[in-house]
Design a protein around this motif. Structure first.
Motif, PDB file in Angstrom:
ATOM      1  N   UNK A 201       0.839  -1.193   0.000  1.00 34.00           N
ATOM      2  CA  UNK A 201       0.000   0.000   0.000  1.00 34.00           C
ATOM      3  C   UNK A 201       0.873   1.241   0.000  1.00 34.00           C
ATOM      4  N   UNK A 202       0.458   2.231  -0.770  1.00 37.03           N
ATOM      5  CA  UNK A 202       1.155   3.514  -0.823  1.00 37.03           C
ATOM      6  C   UNK A 202       0.217   4.597  -0.317  1.00 37.03           C
ATOM      7  N   UNK A 203       0.769   5.523   0.467  1.00 35.51           N
ATOM      8  CA  UNK A 203      -0.020   6.608   1.061  1.00 35.51           C
ATOM      9  C   UNK A 203      -0.353   7.639   0.001  1.00 35.51           C
ATOM     10  N   UNK A 204      -1.606   8.076  -0.009  1.00 37.32           N
ATOM     11  CA  UNK A 204      -2.081   9.026  -1.008  1.00 37.32           C
ATOM     12  C   UNK A 204      -2.008  10.451  -0.489  1.00 37.32           C
ATOM     13  N   UNK A 205      -1.030  11.184  -0.950  1.00 41.11           N
ATOM     14  CA  UNK A 205      -0.886  12.582  -0.527  1.00 41.11           C
ATOM     15  C   UNK A 205      -2.122  13.404  -0.872  1.00 41.11           C
ATOM     16  N   UNK A 206      -2.666  13.160  -2.054  1.00 41.65           N
ATOM     17  CA  UNK A 206      -3.766  13.988  -2.546  1.00 41.65           C
ATOM     18  C   UNK A 206      -5.031  13.864  -1.715  1.00 41.65           C
ATOM     19  N   UNK A 207      -5.133  12.787  -0.928  1.00 45.57           N
ATOM     20  CA  UNK A 207      -6.328  12.584  -0.113  1.00 45.57           C
ATOM     21  C   UNK A 207      -6.287  13.357   1.194  1.00 45.57           C
ATOM     22  N   UNK A 208      -5.119  13.938   1.510  1.00 46.87           N
ATOM     23  CA  UNK A 208      -4.962  14.630   2.783  1.00 46.87           C
ATOM     24  C   UNK A 208      -5.603  16.009   2.721  1.00 46.87           C
ATOM     25  N   UNK A 209      -6.379  16.325   3.741  1.00 49.19           N
ATOM     26  CA  UNK A 209      -7.017  17.634   3.850  1.00 49.19           C
ATOM     27  C   UNK A 209      -5.980  18.658   4.295  1.00 49.19           C
ATOM     28  N   UNK A 210      -5.728  19.657   3.467  1.00 49.36           N
ATOM     29  CA  UNK A 210      -4.686  20.642   3.775  1.00 49.36           C
ATOM     30  C   UNK A 210      -5.008  21.471   5.008  1.00 49.36           C
TER      31      UNK A 210
END
Length: 231
Positions: A82-91
């Motif tokens: 599994x790779x962590x999805x940066x784009x899913x993080x709420x800024x």
């Protein structure tokens, strides 16, 4: 402050350099390189069930879709994790931002200068098309695997791993294993706040990850993987 200053004296850096040059492959293991309290906050973010996506590689192609994966023979499948999805993080979420901040630090001037000093090579992202994809979080469970492979892409000078596994049991598996020299593999346990640095072009640097023990099927093995290039 991401780094543990006690690990950064001139004497220690000289020791790291000496150890690097006298090991096969050329590698060093540095425990407690980073500020543990800040890594604790990073781990809390990674332990959330969201923001992860399964990543599959084969020897024929990288990042294959499920259809390609099913059509690939078992012996050609070399990474499933599994790779962590940066784009899913709420800024706007400061808790999640600390995980992004750590990744940014690992590609920043301070840390890359440290790597340059240890390896005696100028590390830069000047010619890297997309530096961000070369530093990210990964996790493995008992069904996942990283088989034998090499990381020696042209111009790649340093590979780095940081492990984020608290109270890792010695029988849980998940060791990074280099093929080493003269049929003497080198295994490194994925202990918390352990940093492994190695030269991917050095003799014996081909490596794999030992499978996680099925008895620990409820556990994940977390790490950061980062690759660095010279000018």
């Amino acid at each position: 402050m991401w780094l543990n200053d006690e690990q950064l004296s001139d004497a220690r850096i000289c020791t790291y350099r000496e150890s690097l040059l006298n090991s096969y492959p050329n590698h060093i293991v540095i425990d407690n390189l980073f500020n543990q309290a800040r890594l604790d906050d990073v781990l809390k973010v990674l332990q959330q069930p969201h923001d992860w996506q399964t990543q599959k590689h084969t020897y024929a192609a990288l990042y294959v879709d499920n259809a390609q994966w099913e059509d690939t023979s078992t012996d050609q499948r070399f990474v499933q994790r599994d790779v962590w999805q940066r784009s899913a993080v709420n800024s706007n979420n400061s808790a999640s931002n600390i995980a992004l901040n750590f990744l940014s630090f690992l590609r920043g001037d301070e840390f890359m200068s440290l790597l340059s000093g240890i390896f005696k090579v100028k590390i830069t992202d000047m010619n890297v098309v997309n530096p961000l994809i070369n530093t990210n979080y990964f996790r493995l469970d008992a069904a996942d695997f990283v088989e034998l492979h090499a990381d020696d892409s042209p111009g790649r000078e340093i590979c780095m791993l940081v492990y984020l596994n608290k109270e890792w049991h010695e029988n849980a598996g998940g060791e990074l294993t280099f093929i080493g020299k003269d049929s003497q593999p080198i295994s490194i346990a994925p202990l918390y706040n352990r940093c492994v640095l190695f030269d991917p072009a050095s003799e014996g640097s081909e490596h794999w990850v030992e499978k996680l023990n099925a008895e620990y099927s409820d556990k994940y093995r977390y790490n950061v993987t980062s690759w660095y290039w010279s000018e």
